[in-house]
Write a protein that holds these residues in place. Structure first.
Motif, PDB file in Angstrom:
ATOM      1  N   PRO A 142       0.725  -1.218   0.157  1.00 46.79           N
ATOM      2  CA  PRO A 142       0.060   0.098   0.166  1.00 46.79           C
ATOM      3  C   PRO A 142       0.919   1.316   0.063  1.00 46.79           C
ATOM      4  CG  PRO A 142      -0.805  -1.582   1.804  1.00 46.79           C
ATOM      5  CD  PRO A 142       0.587  -2.110   1.192  1.00 46.79           C
ATOM      6  N   ARG A 143       0.472   2.211  -0.737  1.00 47.14           N
ATOM      7  CA  ARG A 143       1.313   3.478  -0.688  1.00 47.14           C
ATOM      8  C   ARG A 143       0.805   4.313   0.453  1.00 47.14           C
ATOM      9  NH1 ARG A 143      -0.796   3.601  -6.937  1.00 47.14           N
ATOM     10  NH2 ARG A 143       0.640   2.190  -7.684  1.00 47.14           N
ATOM     11  N   ALA A 144       1.681   5.460   0.667  1.00 53.19           N
ATOM     12  CA  ALA A 144       0.959   6.350   1.902  1.00 53.19           C
ATOM     13  C   ALA A 144      -0.298   6.650   1.695  1.00 53.19           C
ATOM     14  CB  ALA A 144       2.105   7.346   1.872  1.00 53.19           C
ATOM     15  N   ASP A 145      -0.820   7.380   0.777  1.00 56.49           N
ATOM     16  CA  ASP A 145      -2.213   7.694   0.700  1.00 56.49           C
ATOM     17  C   ASP A 145      -3.209   6.565   1.014  1.00 56.49           C
ATOM     18  OD1 ASP A 145      -1.583   6.505  -1.934  1.00 56.49           O
ATOM     19  OD2 ASP A 145      -3.018   8.015  -2.759  1.00 56.49           O
ATOM     20  N   GLU A 146      -2.685   5.292   0.579  1.00 56.14           N
ATOM     21  CA  GLU A 146      -3.807   4.175   0.809  1.00 56.14           C
ATOM     22  C   GLU A 146      -3.911   3.877   2.170  1.00 56.14           C
ATOM     23  OE1 GLU A 146      -3.529   1.799  -3.097  1.00 56.14           O
ATOM     24  OE2 GLU A 146      -1.788   1.688  -1.907  1.00 56.14           O
ATOM     25  N   ILE A 147      -2.877   3.919   2.937  1.00 54.09           N
ATOM     26  CA  ILE A 147      -2.577   3.658   4.553  1.00 54.09           C
ATOM     27  C   ILE A 147      -3.381   4.802   5.119  1.00 54.09           C
ATOM     28  CG2 ILE A 147      -1.113   3.697   6.533  1.00 54.09           C
ATOM     29  CD1 ILE A 147      -1.040   1.110   4.779  1.00 54.09           C
ATOM     30  N   GLU A 148      -3.166   5.962   4.833  1.00 51.44           N
ATOM     31  CA  GLU A 148      -3.960   7.120   5.252  1.00 51.44           C
ATOM     32  C   GLU A 148      -5.578   6.985   5.079  1.00 51.44           C
ATOM     33  OE1 GLU A 148      -6.321  10.730   5.169  1.00 51.44           O
ATOM     34  OE2 GLU A 148      -5.837   9.454   3.322  1.00 51.44           O
ATOM     35  N   PHE A 149      -5.805   6.562   3.992  1.00 51.02           N
ATOM     36  CA  PHE A 149      -7.374   6.200   3.787  1.00 51.02           C
ATOM     37  C   PHE A 149      -7.942   5.038   4.692  1.00 51.02           C
ATOM     38  CE2 PHE A 149     -10.646   3.897   1.442  1.00 51.02           C
ATOM     39  CZ  PHE A 149     -11.590   5.014   1.083  1.00 51.02           C
ATOM     40  N   LEU A 150      -7.020   3.918   4.868  1.00 51.27           N
ATOM     41  CA  LEU A 150      -7.465   2.797   5.603  1.00 51.27           C
ATOM     42  C   LEU A 150      -7.699   3.315   7.210  1.00 51.27           C
ATOM     43  CD1 LEU A 150      -5.047  -0.102   4.397  1.00 51.27           C
ATOM     44  CD2 LEU A 150      -7.506  -0.231   4.422  1.00 51.27           C
ATOM     45  N   ASN A 151      -6.746   4.175   7.295  1.00 57.39           N
ATOM     46  CA  ASN A 151      -6.915   4.751   8.898  1.00 57.39           C
ATOM     47  C   ASN A 151      -8.108   5.546   9.159  1.00 57.39           C
ATOM     48  OD1 ASN A 151      -4.592   3.604  10.378  1.00 57.39           O
ATOM     49  ND2 ASN A 151      -3.336   4.944   9.020  1.00 57.39           N
ATOM     50  N   ARG A 152      -8.650   6.064   7.974  1.00 57.24           N
ATOM     51  CA  ARG A 152      -9.890   6.927   7.981  1.00 57.24           C
ATOM     52  C   ARG A 152     -11.058   6.218   7.989  1.00 57.24           C
ATOM     53  NH1 ARG A 152      -9.668  11.805   4.040  1.00 57.24           N
ATOM     54  NH2 ARG A 152     -11.722  12.338   5.494  1.00 57.24           N
ATOM     55  N   LEU A 153     -11.022   5.148   7.849  1.00 55.96           N
ATOM     56  CA  LEU A 153     -12.217   4.008   7.447  1.00 55.96           C
ATOM     57  C   LEU A 153     -12.982   3.921   8.676  1.00 55.96           C
ATOM     58  CD1 LEU A 153     -11.354   1.277   4.760  1.00 55.96           C
ATOM     59  CD2 LEU A 153     -12.781   3.140   4.619  1.00 55.96           C
ATOM     60  N   PRO A 154     -14.169   3.868   8.651  1.00 58.63           N
ATOM     61  CA  PRO A 154     -14.794   3.851   9.957  1.00 58.63           C
ATOM     62  C   PRO A 154     -14.942   2.442  10.463  1.00 58.63           C
ATOM     63  CG  PRO A 154     -16.794   4.055   8.333  1.00 58.63           C
ATOM     64  CD  PRO A 154     -15.127   3.961   7.553  1.00 58.63           C
ATOM     65  N   PHE A 155     -13.844   1.565  10.473  1.00 63.92           N
ATOM     66  CA  PHE A 155     -14.064   0.189  10.944  1.00 63.92           C
ATOM     67  C   PHE A 155     -12.751   0.000  11.926  1.00 63.92           C
ATOM     68  CE2 PHE A 155     -15.538   0.459   6.313  1.00 63.92           C
ATOM     69  CZ  PHE A 155     -16.753   0.095   6.515  1.00 63.92           C
ATOM     70  N   THR A 156     -12.639  -1.044  12.378  1.00 57.32           N
ATOM     71  CA  THR A 156     -11.427  -1.633  12.959  1.00 57.32           C
ATOM     72  C   THR A 156     -10.791  -2.575  11.923  1.00 57.32           C
ATOM     73  OG1 THR A 156     -12.232  -3.588  13.967  1.00 57.32           O
ATOM     74  CG2 THR A 156     -12.835  -1.439  15.249  1.00 57.32           C
ATOM     75  N   PRO A 157      -9.674  -2.718  12.651  1.00 56.25           N
ATOM     76  CA  PRO A 157      -8.817  -3.807  11.850  1.00 56.25           C
ATOM     77  C   PRO A 157      -9.475  -5.066  11.624  1.00 56.25           C
ATOM     78  CG  PRO A 157      -7.297  -2.610  13.219  1.00 56.25           C
ATOM     79  CD  PRO A 157      -8.620  -2.184  13.701  1.00 56.25           C
ATOM     80  N   LEU A 158     -10.237  -5.460  12.722  1.00 57.97           N
ATOM     81  CA  LEU A 158     -11.096  -6.692  12.792  1.00 57.97           C
ATOM     82  C   LEU A 158     -12.067  -6.648  11.634  1.00 57.97           C
ATOM     83  CD1 LEU A 158     -11.326  -6.919  16.723  1.00 57.97           C
ATOM     84  CD2 LEU A 158      -9.638  -7.961  15.344  1.00 57.97           C
ATOM     85  N   THR A 159     -12.370  -5.582  10.991  1.00 64.29           N
ATOM     86  CA  THR A 159     -13.591  -5.559   9.942  1.00 64.29           C
ATOM     87  C   THR A 159     -13.180  -5.163   8.728  1.00 64.29           C
ATOM     88  OG1 THR A 159     -14.378  -3.684  11.190  1.00 64.29           O
ATOM     89  CG2 THR A 159     -15.465  -5.628  11.635  1.00 64.29           C
ATOM     90  N   THR A 160     -11.461  -4.859   8.483  1.00 63.13           N
ATOM     91  CA  THR A 160     -11.042  -4.663   7.394  1.00 63.13           C
ATOM     92  C   THR A 160      -9.956  -5.560   6.945  1.00 63.13           C
ATOM     93  OG1 THR A 160     -11.146  -2.302   8.280  1.00 63.13           O
ATOM     94  CG2 THR A 160      -9.674  -2.793   6.262  1.00 63.13           C
ATOM     95  N   LEU A 161     -10.279  -6.110   5.594  1.00 68.84           N
ATOM     96  CA  LEU A 161      -9.408  -7.317   5.108  1.00 68.84           C
ATOM     97  C   LEU A 161      -8.748  -6.712   3.919  1.00 68.84           C
ATOM     98  CD1 LEU A 161      -9.207 -10.312   5.352  1.00 68.84           C
ATOM     99  CD2 LEU A 161     -11.109 -10.331   3.389  1.00 68.84           C
TER     100      LEU A 161
END
Length: 483
Positions: A180-199
């Protein structure tokens, strides 16, 4: 355990029935929230432009319904859900709904310009969609600002702002390439989920590394890399699964025919470099299959499928080739991971959303005093304790993801028994579990003397409640049974 007898569903359903008894528009409110409770989990598929999202959606549905051919195929959010007859509705930014005609190959002929569309609801009879609704989104960093905004609207801004449950999601699948690129990681961190619901999905696994013609099998290479990537991205995704979306789509949507297998079989016995030469050439005399068929085979199988599937096609025809494509595509592993995520944690996430809806009603509805009592009763129900743990975990991820408190909350969420909740093997005797819980309880009580945030204050209250139960030999409510 089914939704009908799951304690969380039972408790929430009881609360919604109480809400409906208040009469007036509370009946409609209860029905609206109930549609969230009893509908299949919603999984949003996000990623960069041309990451293979629509191809993967087609494979998961088992039908080629999501557009993949255009340069930027998906330019609006589309919600795919089970229903008959097959139909579509376009929802405008103003909330109005308009029926949309289905064009060739099940494409949606929208009555609105893309910029005026909030999302498209698409129904089709599908056993796969009875298990989970899929939300296909435009690519991040797309060719147009509007498309990028549409993805963020459904996954971030819209998650809080929209009042329509069909664009709310319970889990996310994020597609990326080698890393993942830096902006993709930033986007993942902004998603309204926890890591447990992000695959995470390592897309285009069949072309990973040096690709089909390299010294290492790209699918094997991708699997090894996915393990390393999952360890590195543990604070944003629960798992990384390598998938060949193209092979999955072809094998699961009925696109492969005996004609394709017979065409590919003519390459059986042709050397690897000669196969490469044939497919690099537009000369009709360059090999045993004409140029048009070469393009068609590449579009269905990719280079990996062409190179490694030709012997299988020669030996067993389309059925054997299709089974091989399905096995090698990685889609089965992705389905298992999705099932595990949505069965255990997306249900808690959904319960959190329902409680949040009730909290908002309790703040501004004329019957707010009664609604506040219903919400408070639900939150005090022991069956919903795992939802409180999830809420504390999410707040701690936002404020202090490296805190030991955050780790303890995740341990409790992911454990399947009392021993696991205190970090011990599940075969540990009850006495040892109680001793360990007592130590953790004392540590949590000590931490309350100097906390760093309101989120940590709330989380410690929850931890103390759970450790007290475990120290006394009581079993806290189970999260959600492991599928």
């Amino acid at each position: 355990m089914t939704a009908s007898n799951d304690p969380i569903h039972v408790a929430l359903d009881r609360g919604l029935r109480q809400l409906a008894t208040l009469g007036g528009d509370c009946v409609a409110q209860a029905n609206s929230i109930g549609s969230i409770l009893w509908s299949p989990p919603r999984v949003v598929v996000v990623g960069r432009l041309k990451a293979g999202k629509s191809t993967l959606v087609n494979a998961l549905i088992g039908a080629p319904v999501a557009e993949t051919a255009a340069l930027e195929a998906t330019n609006v959010v589309t919600v795919y859900q089970d229903g008959a007859p097959s139909r579509a509705e376009v929802v405008g930014l103003d909330g109005t709904r308009r029926p949309a005609a289905l064009g060739p190959a099940s494409g949606v002929e929208s009555p609105l310009f893309a910029g005026d569309i909030a999302y498209v609801d698409r129904w089709l009879p599908s056993a796969a969609l009875r298990e989970q609704t899929l939300i296909d989104t435009p690519g991040l960093s797309t060719l147009t600002v509007a498309n990028d905004a549409a993805t963020r609207r459904v996954t971030i801004d819209g998650f809080e702002q929209t009042r329509n449950a069909s664009v709310d999601a319970d889990a996310a699948v994020f597609l990326f390439d080698a890393a993942p690129r830096a902006d993709e990681i930033e986007f993942l961190n902004r998603l309204p989920f926890t890591p447990l619901t992000t695959l995470g999905v390592l897309s285009r696994a069949d072309s990973f590394g040096e690709g089909a013609w390299g010294r290492t099998d790209p699918l094997d290479h991708a699997r090894q890399h996915a393990v390393r990537l999952a360890a590195r991205l543990g604070d944003v995704v629960s798992e990384v699964v390598p998938v060949s979306g193209l092979m999955a789509q072809t094998s699961h949507t009925g696109l492969l025919t005996e004609r394709h297998a017979a065409s590919l079989a003519r390459l059986h016995g042709v050397g690897r470099l000669d196969v490469l030469r044939i497919f690099d050439s537009a000369d009709p005399a360059a090999g045993p299959i004409p140029p048009a068929e070469r393009v068609e085979l590449l579009g269905l199988l990719g280079e990996y499928g062409v190179l490694n599937g030709r012997g299988i096609a020669a030996g067993g025809g389309a059925a054997a080739l299709n089974a091989w494509l399905a096995d090698r595509s990685g889609l089965a592993a992705l389905r298992r991971a999705l099932r595990a995520s949505t069965a255990r944690f997306a249900v808690l996430h959904r319960a959190h959303r329902i409680l949040a809806r009730l909290d908002r009603l309790a703040f501004d509805h004329p019957a707010r005093d009664h609604i506040r009592t219903i919400a408070a009763t639900l939150r005090a129900d022991p069956a919903l304790l795992p939802v409180t743990v999830l809420e504390d975990y999410q707040r701690m991820l936002d404020t202090d993801p490296q805190s030991p408190v955050t780790d303890e909350l995740r341990t409790i969420l992911t454990a399947t028994g009392p021993a696991g909740r205190v970090g011990l093997a599940e075969t540990t005797p009850p006495g040892e579990i109680a001793v360990r819980a007592q130590r953790l309880l004392a540590a949590a009580q000590q931490r309350t003397l100097a906390t760093r945030s309101a989120a940590e204050d709330a989380a410690l209250v929850t931890l103390i409640r759970i450790y007290t139960m475990l120290a006394a030999g009581h079993q806290p409510p189970r999260n959600i049974p492991t599928p």
